[in-house]
Design a protein around this motif. Sequence first.
Motif, short mmCIF file in Angstrom:
data_model
loop_
_atom_site.label_atom_id
_atom_site.label_comp_id
_atom_site.label_asym_id
_atom_site.label_seq_id
_atom_site.Cartn_x
_atom_site.Cartn_y
_atom_site.Cartn_z
N ALA A 13 0.89 -1.67 -0.30
CA ALA A 13 0.18 0.00 0.38
C ALA A 13 0.71 1.44 0.32
CB ALA A 13 -0.91 0.13 1.32
N SER A 14 2.16 1.27 0.64
CA SER A 14 2.70 2.91 0.87
C SER A 14 3.42 2.74 -0.48
CB SER A 14 3.68 1.95 1.49
OG SER A 14 3.33 2.09 3.35
N ALA A 17 1.07 4.15 -2.88
CA ALA A 17 0.83 5.64 -2.24
C ALA A 17 1.69 6.90 -2.71
CB ALA A 17 0.20 5.43 -1.12
N ALA A 21 0.79 9.17 -6.16
CA ALA A 21 1.29 11.15 -5.39
C ALA A 21 1.84 11.51 -6.60
CB ALA A 21 1.72 10.91 -4.40
N ARG A 30 -7.39 16.25 -6.22
CA ARG A 30 -7.15 14.34 -6.02
C ARG A 30 -8.14 13.92 -5.96
NH1 ARG A 30 -2.89 16.63 -6.71
NH2 ARG A 30 -0.74 16.71 -5.46
N ALA A 76 -5.25 3.12 -1.87
CA ALA A 76 -3.61 3.55 -2.03
C ALA A 76 -3.85 4.65 -3.08
CB ALA A 76 -2.74 2.99 -1.67
N LEU A 77 -4.14 4.49 -4.86
CA LEU A 77 -3.72 4.54 -5.82
C LEU A 77 -4.70 5.91 -5.31
CD1 LEU A 77 -3.30 3.02 -8.05
CD2 LEU A 77 -1.76 4.32 -7.29
N SER A 79 -7.16 7.16 -3.56
CA SER A 79 -6.64 8.22 -2.06
C SER A 79 -5.52 9.83 -2.45
CB SER A 79 -6.63 7.79 -1.08
OG SER A 79 -7.28 6.54 -0.16
N VAL A 80 -4.77 8.40 -2.95
CA VAL A 80 -4.03 9.85 -3.27
C VAL A 80 -3.59 10.62 -4.93
CG1 VAL A 80 -2.01 9.06 -1.43
CG2 VAL A 80 -2.01 8.29 -4.72
N ALA A 253 -8.78 12.44 0.13
CA ALA A 253 -8.23 12.65 0.45
C ALA A 253 -8.04 14.48 0.49
CB ALA A 253 -7.17 13.15 -0.94
#
Length: 381
Positions: A13-14, A17, A21, A30, A76-77, A79-80, A253
């Motif tokens: 996930a990190s 992200a 971003a 976003r 993750a994708l 969300s950012v 976001a």
Amino acid sequence: MDFALDPALDALASEAAALGASWARSDGIREDSWLVGNDVAFAAELGRRGWLGMTWPTEVGGGGRSPLERFVVFEALISVGAPIASSWFADRQIGPTLLEYGTPDQQQRWLPDIVAGRSLWCIGMSEPDAGSDVASLRTRAVRDGDHWVVDGQKIWTSGAADADWCYLICRTDPDAPPHQGLSELVVDVRSPGVEVLPVRDAVGNEHFCEVRFDGVRVPASHLVGTENGSFRQVMRQMEHERGGIDRLVSNRALYLDVRPLADRDDPMVRQEVAALETGYRIGRLMVLREVLGQAPAGFSAATKTFCTELEQRIADFATRVLGPHATLWADESTPALAGRAARAVCYAPGYTIMGGTTQILRNILGERVLGLPREPRPPRD
């Protein structure tokens, strides 16, 4: 209960992200990137990383990975604000539909380009007089030798202006009952007789489109699944569309950026923040039930209803926190966050309309999931 994910999933996930971003829109917006973030280069990057068709069988070119891996990547994708729209519809529901109902030849033809991020798809479902009611659509396909000839009109067809292919729901037996006589065709959007007209919405987006079909010839081999048996296939496809993480994190976001500005010394504000935080966690668990196959048939109607209503509450929250600044549209002289809030509150009504209106979904829940009786129709005079 401990709902913590495996450390490997957190690391994935990190990674997603950070990548998302770095590719997010340069204007700072976003929100709603799975709908408005068209970037074919990013689609190719997702394909290169093996993040398209992640859960599909390796025999057809998929990644053979777990549903949770796909879940954390796209949570993750989105969300950012990563620009995933170019590949999203194909990855979310076209590929799974072809895997379930397509022939081996169809899978071999279309799945590799989807996995590689090379082909863009749209879904021809809603019509001007048949929005959430698929059974009342009138776009017609008539068999002519080795082809179908398509005439009709679709509306709110997201991504059609950039698409290579349209997954079209059409009527192939006009004499059958409304829920029968429907079939699914894959239409080349560049075919003669196809006209795509972008529809500009209140915030300047043009991802929605009107698509007109005038004598469009479609090879008979492009029929997916059972002729005149589309309604069951459509309902299965809608499970992919309604129960996914995109219905929860479209404006996540914005919430995270606005929350630090809220007056949390005010007990009413603290209560609202707590409600939104709780709502997000509940919605996430509902999506995870869908992802893991633990939800009953038709439950995606509940997932979408709950999650999109939460998204509307987030837009309202951002507006109240920013106060008068939330009326300012985004330009060079406007603080970016205020411009995003203005956009969000104007766009928010769409969350509970797209993919089936909340009213229709509540009917589905009552009738098909809970088995409640229908209200008797009043007698005609």
